[in-house]
Design an enzyme around this catalytic site. Structure first.
Site, PDB file in Angstrom:
ATOM      1  N   GLN A  14      -9.867  19.178   8.234  1.00 36.85           N
ATOM      2  CA  GLN A  14      -8.651  18.412   8.416  1.00 36.85           C
ATOM      3  C   GLN A  14      -9.152  16.835   8.942  1.00 36.85           C
ATOM      4  O   GLN A  14      -9.979  16.616   9.397  1.00 36.85           O
ATOM      5  CB  GLN A  14      -7.922  19.087   9.847  1.00 36.85           C
ATOM      6  CG  GLN A  14      -7.479  20.430   9.523  1.00 36.85           C
ATOM      7  CD  GLN A  14      -6.248  20.371   8.661  1.00 36.85           C
ATOM      8  OE1 GLN A  14      -5.512  19.313   8.397  1.00 36.85           O
ATOM      9  NE2 GLN A  14      -5.392  21.316   8.797  1.00 36.85           N
ATOM     10  N   CYS A  43       0.811  -1.187  -0.034  1.00 40.54           N
ATOM     11  CA  CYS A  43       0.041   0.127   0.021  1.00 40.54           C
ATOM     12  C   CYS A  43       0.732   1.347   0.165  1.00 40.54           C
ATOM     13  O   CYS A  43       1.712   1.358   0.871  1.00 40.54           O
ATOM     14  CB  CYS A  43      -1.040  -0.152   1.252  1.00 40.54           C
ATOM     15  SG  CYS A  43      -1.957   1.452   1.517  1.00 40.54           S
ATOM     16  N   TYR A  54      -7.035  31.102   2.695  1.00 37.66           N
ATOM     17  CA  TYR A  54      -7.346  29.539   2.379  1.00 37.66           C
ATOM     18  C   TYR A  54      -7.899  28.775   3.832  1.00 37.66           C
ATOM     19  O   TYR A  54      -7.686  27.927   4.492  1.00 37.66           O
ATOM     20  CB  TYR A  54      -5.613  28.855   2.514  1.00 37.66           C
ATOM     21  CG  TYR A  54      -4.783  29.427   1.545  1.00 37.66           C
ATOM     22  CD1 TYR A  54      -4.855  29.266   0.120  1.00 37.66           C
ATOM     23  CD2 TYR A  54      -3.919  30.447   2.003  1.00 37.66           C
ATOM     24  CE1 TYR A  54      -3.834  29.891  -0.762  1.00 37.66           C
ATOM     25  CE2 TYR A  54      -3.037  31.117   1.094  1.00 37.66           C
ATOM     26  CZ  TYR A  54      -3.038  30.802  -0.148  1.00 37.66           C
ATOM     27  OH  TYR A  54      -2.157  31.406  -1.081  1.00 37.66           O
ATOM     28  N   CYS A  94       1.461  22.168   5.096  1.00 37.39           N
ATOM     29  CA  CYS A  94       1.387  20.997   5.192  1.00 37.39           C
ATOM     30  C   CYS A  94       2.685  20.283   4.101  1.00 37.39           C
ATOM     31  O   CYS A  94       2.853  19.221   3.697  1.00 37.39           O
ATOM     32  CB  CYS A  94       0.176  20.188   4.612  1.00 37.39           C
ATOM     33  SG  CYS A  94      -0.424  20.840   3.108  1.00 37.39           S
TER      34      CYS A  94
HETATM   35  N1  SAH Z   1      -7.716  26.366   6.891  1.00 35.12           N
HETATM   36  C1  SAH Z   1      -8.561  25.542   6.550  1.00 35.12           C
HETATM   37  C2  SAH Z   1      -8.238  25.011   5.182  1.00 35.12           C
HETATM   38  C3  SAH Z   1      -6.884  24.633   4.745  1.00 35.12           C
HETATM   39  S1  SAH Z   1      -6.739  23.591   3.299  1.00 35.12           S
HETATM   40  C4  SAH Z   1      -8.491  24.418   7.717  1.00 35.12           C
HETATM   41  O1  SAH Z   1      -7.760  24.316   8.426  1.00 35.12           O
HETATM   42  O2  SAH Z   1      -9.466  23.738   7.379  1.00 35.12           O
HETATM   43  C5  SAH Z   1      -6.106  24.826   2.038  1.00 35.12           C
HETATM   44  C6  SAH Z   1      -7.573  25.558   1.629  1.00 35.12           C
HETATM   45  O3  SAH Z   1      -6.951  26.258   0.412  1.00 35.12           O
HETATM   46  C7  SAH Z   1      -8.485  24.376   0.755  1.00 35.12           C
HETATM   47  O4  SAH Z   1      -9.839  24.553   1.468  1.00 35.12           O
HETATM   48  C8  SAH Z   1      -8.450  24.821  -0.533  1.00 35.12           C
HETATM   49  O5  SAH Z   1      -9.847  24.680  -1.188  1.00 35.12           O
HETATM   50  C9  SAH Z   1      -7.862  26.276  -0.622  1.00 35.12           C
HETATM   51  N2  SAH Z   1      -7.490  26.804  -1.730  1.00 35.12           N
HETATM   52  C10 SAH Z   1      -6.624  26.208  -2.486  1.00 35.12           C
HETATM   53  N3  SAH Z   1      -6.105  27.246  -3.409  1.00 35.12           N
HETATM   54  C11 SAH Z   1      -6.369  28.456  -3.027  1.00 35.12           C
HETATM   55  C12 SAH Z   1      -6.018  29.679  -3.405  1.00 35.12           C
HETATM   56  N4  SAH Z   1      -5.415  30.024  -4.338  1.00 35.12           N
HETATM   57  N5  SAH Z   1      -6.867  30.682  -2.568  1.00 35.12           N
HETATM   58  C13 SAH Z   1      -7.684  30.577  -1.916  1.00 35.12           C
HETATM   59  N6  SAH Z   1      -7.963  29.450  -1.251  1.00 35.12           N
HETATM   60  C14 SAH Z   1      -7.308  28.300  -1.933  1.00 35.12           C
END
Ligand code: SAH
Length: 507
Positions: free
Chosen positions: A327, A79, A356, A453
């Site tokens: 998450q 896997c 984001y 990440c």
């Molecule tokens: N802070 C949140 C999500 C983090 S994951 C949490 O902790 O739950 C990253 C997020 O960025 C995702 O929801 C994705 O859809 C978004 N994303 C990706 N590219 C982006 C961009 N260029 N501008 C704004 N959001 C974006």
């Protein structure tokens, strides 16, 4: 000395590669050996030779590393999921610590002395099993044409028929087997990637660890399933609560204390509340389709997260739809977000931008302690969830924008003259766009909190931010993905006007 393909060699493993593979040298020639653990002496067969290095497959362990443990999962080597399951958990955490440190030094150009001074140890899990609240299982056929579901074998699209992954919840197995039996009884086909024919592509299962609510979504190569009511009948008839006691055997889901409490609270409440289909007729590796149709129940599950040490009233409830990011490890997420909040250093007076922001997870915690929070996220459904989440939590000082961070932020700054005391970013693996970083520097917030990440793109972005006047104050990893090579990092930077330009020359 010349080495050839298929040759057997004995090699001592003295390093770990970025993908978790063992690295060893034979007469100065570097070999990458998958599944070998640092400290092992192994017999390996050379599979590929390049000019200065080669790849080999571990055939036999001659002397096991003190860090080697018996993998819990029988599919471990096939896997692609858990690259370092054979490594003791404490050593996994050290590996992640070194990975972050090396990237900050090599890619970010930071001084090793500074990193060693400010970097805290990676925050680990008490029980690194059953911690994932979400999994997407591909559906297909085995060699004999039997319907199967499980995980892709490493670097391929061959399905390993494992419905009982130790990272996921114990209920997944029952749910997956129920979907397969519905498919068999009603002659529902699985999708075949090679031809683009067949119906069921993936099964998405998401569980609220605090709420006990479960979502099942079938991704299909079409718009309807035959006998949809049969599927609903079978799934809603499942008794999942009795499964919970089985959790003890392999350790509780996620981290011990918090989730144990959650588990006890939800033991008799684990139930499916949402069954849906998502249409994806494209010939692509993207799993989910863009549209979701609810077959039964709600179109979302609810879950909640608490800031550690904060009063129970500050717990935030979330509504999560199939397409929204959430998450995957709720226990560790509480630790991560608690750290993010501490790094933001809020007093109640601040204007904060959360870029984001997904469904507003971090934004809503920040909002409890700030004057105003603005969230930006590119997925429209996630912003719908974010607004709804603010409403159900009675939070009225959070505002959300749909769009790319690198477009919304400059637009708001240049046209509307918005400002920020603190900016929090939590981008996907590719990190922040240049335009986004540039605007952040122009806005000059007092502090920047970066949740990442991928420590390589993080290091790249930090080089830009620290070159523009920010001082790195805190670095800490949080392990959200035990058994794998991934690690989440949290960074805090403080604006220091005297430093502007210094970083640039240095780097
Ligand atoms: N802070 C949140 C999500 C983090 S994951 C949490 O902790 O739950 C990253 C997020 O960025 C995702 O929801 C994705 O859809 C978004 N994303 C990706 N590219 C982006 C961009 N260029 N501008 C704004 N959001 C974006």
């Amino acid at each position: 000395m010349e080495y050839r393909k298929n040759e057997m060699v004995t090699v001592r493993i003295d390093d770990i590669g970025n993908d978790g593979e063992g690295i060893g040298k034979i007469d100065g020639f570097t070999l990458f050996v998958k599944d070998a653990v640092i400290g092992d002496v192994v017999e390996a067969k050379i599979t590929k030779i390049k000019k200065n290095y080669g790849y080999a497959r571990m055939e036999k362990i001659i002397a096991p590393s003190p860090f080697r443990v018996e993998p819990e999962c029988v599919f471990h080597r096939q896997c692609g999921g858990c690259q370092i399951q054979a490594m003791a958990y404490e050593r996994q955490l050290l590996f992640k610590q070194e990975k972050i440190r090396n990237n900050l030094i090599r890619i970010g150009g930071f001084d090793a002395g500074l990193i060693d001074k400010i970097m805290e140890p990676v925050v680990g899990m008490e029980h690194p099993w059953h911690y994932r609240n979400k999994a997407q299982f591909p559906v297909g056929y085995d060699k004999n044409g039997n319907l199967i579901t499980g995980f892709y074998a490493g670097r391929t699209h061959d399905i390993i028929p494992n419905t009982d992954c130790l990272l996921g919840t114990v209920e997944n197995k029952k749910i997956l087997e129920t979907v397969l039996s519905y498919m068999r009884e009603n002659k529902v086909s699985a999708y075949r990637e090679q031809t683009g024919e067949g119906l069921v592509r993936h099964i998405l299962i998401r569980t609220g660890f605090a709420s006990g609510e479960i979502m099942v979504c079938l991704v299909i190569n079409g718009t309807t399933l035959p006998k949809e009511k049969e599927l609903v009948k079978k799934l809603t008839a499942l008794s999942l609560a009795e499964n919970v006691s089985a959790v003890d055997k392999d350790g509780r889901p996620g981290n011990a204390e918090e989730n144990r409490k959650c588990d006890e609270k939800t033991a008799d409440r684990k139930k499916i509340v949402s069954i849906s289909v998502s249409t994806n007729t494209e010939r692509t590796n993207v799993i989910m389709g863009k549209e979701i149709r609810v077959l039964w129940g709600r179109g979302y599950i609810e879950d909640s997260i608490r800031i550690l040490g904060a009063p129970e009233e500050t717990r935030v409830n979330f509504r999560i739809s199939p397409l929204s990011f959430y998450q995957v490890n709720p226990g560790q997420t509480e630790k991560l977000y608690s750290l993010a909040l501490a790094c933001a250093g809020l007093t109640g007076k601040e204007t904060v931008w959360d870029l984001y922001c997904g469904i507003g997870t971090i934004s809503l915690f920040l909002a409890r302690y700030a004057r105003k929070v603005y969230g930006v996220e590119v997925v429209p459904q996630a912003i719908e969830d974010a607004r709804e989440n603010a409403r159900i939590n009675g939070i009225d000082n959070a505002e959300f924008y749909v769009g790319k961070a690198e477009e919304v932020l400059p637009e708001q700054f240049e046209k509307e003259g918005i400002r920020a005391d603190v900016i929090v970013v939590d981008p996907p693996r590719k990190g922040c766009d240049d335009k986004c970083l540039e605007t952040m520097l122009a806005m000059k917030p007092e502090r920047i909190v970066y949740v990442s990440c991928d420590s390589a793109t993080l290091a790249r972005d930090l080089k830009v931010l620290c070159g523009g006047g920010y001082e790195l104050r805190k670095v800490q990893g949080v392990d959200l993905f035990g058994g794998t090579v991934h690690v989440e990092v949290i960074i805090m930077m403080q604006y220091n006007s005297q430093q502007v330009g210094m970083g640039k020359e240095k780097n």
